[in-house]
Design an enzyme around this catalytic site. Sequence first.
Site, PDB file in Angstrom:
ATOM      1  N   GLU A  40       0.907  -1.071  -0.062  1.00 58.93           N
ATOM      2  CA  GLU A  40       0.027   0.118   0.184  1.00 58.93           C
ATOM      3  C   GLU A  40       0.988   1.230   0.051  1.00 58.93           C
ATOM      4  O   GLU A  40       1.900   1.216   0.718  1.00 58.93           O
ATOM      5  CB  GLU A  40      -0.801   0.058   1.205  1.00 58.93           C
ATOM      6  CG  GLU A  40      -1.612   1.279   1.681  1.00 58.93           C
ATOM      7  CD  GLU A  40      -2.052   1.013   2.969  1.00 58.93           C
ATOM      8  OE1 GLU A  40      -2.982   2.055   3.103  1.00 58.93           O
ATOM      9  OE2 GLU A  40      -1.900   0.147   3.812  1.00 58.93           O
ATOM     10  N   ASP A  65      13.257  -3.414  14.080  1.00 57.27           N
ATOM     11  CA  ASP A  65      14.075  -2.525  13.353  1.00 57.27           C
ATOM     12  C   ASP A  65      13.568  -1.102  13.380  1.00 57.27           C
ATOM     13  O   ASP A  65      13.408  -0.271  12.606  1.00 57.27           O
ATOM     14  CB  ASP A  65      14.208  -2.763  11.923  1.00 57.27           C
ATOM     15  CG  ASP A  65      15.568  -2.273  11.349  1.00 57.27           C
ATOM     16  OD1 ASP A  65      16.422  -1.542  11.919  1.00 57.27           O
ATOM     17  OD2 ASP A  65      15.942  -2.491  10.084  1.00 57.27           O
TER      18      ASP A  65
HETATM   19  P1  ADP Z   1      14.532  -0.063   2.226  1.00 59.91           P
HETATM   20  O1  ADP Z   1      13.763  -1.485   2.580  1.00 59.91           O
HETATM   21  O2  ADP Z   1      15.171   0.042   1.149  1.00 59.91           O
HETATM   22  O3  ADP Z   1      15.258   0.403   3.432  1.00 59.91           O
HETATM   23  P2  ADP Z   1      12.319   1.365   3.021  1.00 59.91           P
HETATM   24  O4  ADP Z   1      11.126   0.253   3.256  1.00 59.91           O
HETATM   25  O5  ADP Z   1      12.754   1.768   4.158  1.00 59.91           O
HETATM   26  O6  ADP Z   1      13.409   1.008   1.787  1.00 59.91           O
HETATM   27  O7  ADP Z   1      11.661   2.606   2.297  1.00 59.91           O
HETATM   28  C1  ADP Z   1      12.383   3.495   1.666  1.00 59.91           C
HETATM   29  C2  ADP Z   1      11.766   4.873   1.699  1.00 59.91           C
HETATM   30  O8  ADP Z   1      10.067   4.907   1.124  1.00 59.91           O
HETATM   31  C3  ADP Z   1      11.377   5.221   3.263  1.00 59.91           C
HETATM   32  O9  ADP Z   1      12.178   6.087   3.924  1.00 59.91           O
HETATM   33  C4  ADP Z   1       9.763   5.849   3.165  1.00 59.91           C
HETATM   34  O10 ADP Z   1      10.127   7.334   3.130  1.00 59.91           O
HETATM   35  C5  ADP Z   1       9.385   5.539   2.092  1.00 59.91           C
HETATM   36  N1  ADP Z   1       8.346   4.356   2.277  1.00 59.91           N
HETATM   37  C6  ADP Z   1       8.498   3.323   2.714  1.00 59.91           C
HETATM   38  N2  ADP Z   1       7.158   2.555   2.802  1.00 59.91           N
HETATM   39  C7  ADP Z   1       6.236   3.196   2.126  1.00 59.91           C
HETATM   40  C8  ADP Z   1       4.988   3.126   1.688  1.00 59.91           C
HETATM   41  N3  ADP Z   1       4.273   2.070   2.153  1.00 59.91           N
HETATM   42  N4  ADP Z   1       4.322   4.125   1.130  1.00 59.91           N
HETATM   43  C9  ADP Z   1       4.935   5.332   0.845  1.00 59.91           C
HETATM   44  N5  ADP Z   1       6.334   5.517   1.031  1.00 59.91           N
HETATM   45  C10 ADP Z   1       6.981   4.455   1.813  1.00 59.91           C
END
Ligand code: ADP
Length: 292
Positions: A96, A197
Amino acid sequence: MSGAFYKSVEAKVSSATSRSFPIVNRTSLHGGCINKAERIESDDRSYFLKRNNESFLLHFEEEQAALDELSGAGAFRVPRPICSGLADNQSYLVLEFISSGQPAETSWELLGQQLAQLHQSALPHFGWHRDNTIGATKQINNVSDDWISFFSNRRLLYQMDLAQKNGFKLKNGPQLLESLSSFFDGYSPSPSRLHGDLWSGNVGFDTNGAPFVFDPCCYYGDRETDLALSEFFGGFHPKFYDAYNEAYPLDQGYVKRKILYNLYHCLNHFNLFGSPYDSQSQLMTNQLLKFV
Ligand code: ADP
């Protein structure tokens, strides 16, 4: 990235949501440490897409399972997982999409209360039903009834051994492991459901300021480990800690144990990124041994 990759993602999302999802727009996003992230949009909705090489499929499946675990607990808002898969030599995870905004007056307080609610879980053992990945390092979750041996063997010793393979031998590591029980005098943690985490990079606020968390690395363990990591890179807003403590007060021995718990993450950072996390891990170990 090739058209074949996105065609495959379109088909999988359409099937998972029982509604056609032809991608009309894609926007690269920044902020992740490990994966490439994009917003993918059709005319009527959008999703968050992460991708990496094929070997990351297992990691994405673990993340999907961890998001299911957290959303099942009903304490936090987490992005709803849609699907994961392999296409054109890439693995991917679709979630989502949650549009980001700024924290409101009560956002940090709410997050503290939600974490306390997540942690107030009566669970049968330490560990989890599957291993997972912290950063890019394997995290072993074989279940145990004994927290001290769980944390010693599956967390600290595992990272110390890996650090040695990566060229850093922690001085007095075995001595620290032998004295672990002294950090738990009068304190016997029960298994809590953990985010696993919880640092500021894995917390967001939606356009109403409501908090959400992502990128979990769930298992059942001492709740102090989540609080400790939240403090490791500068800490969250003080209102978060006040609200947590009011809802679920911390034991006074947390002040020492948080260094122990963050040693795990510091060693992991060495194993992922190298220096200066080797010297930081040594400083933390020296500090811990002074408490013994
Ligand atoms: P990684 O697994 O590479 O560390 P993240 O899950 O931390 O990536 O996500 C990268 C960035 O995307 C986050 O810093 C956040 O700002 C944004 N983000 C993460 N999940 C969502 C989401 N479901 N919807 C919108 N933005 C998201």
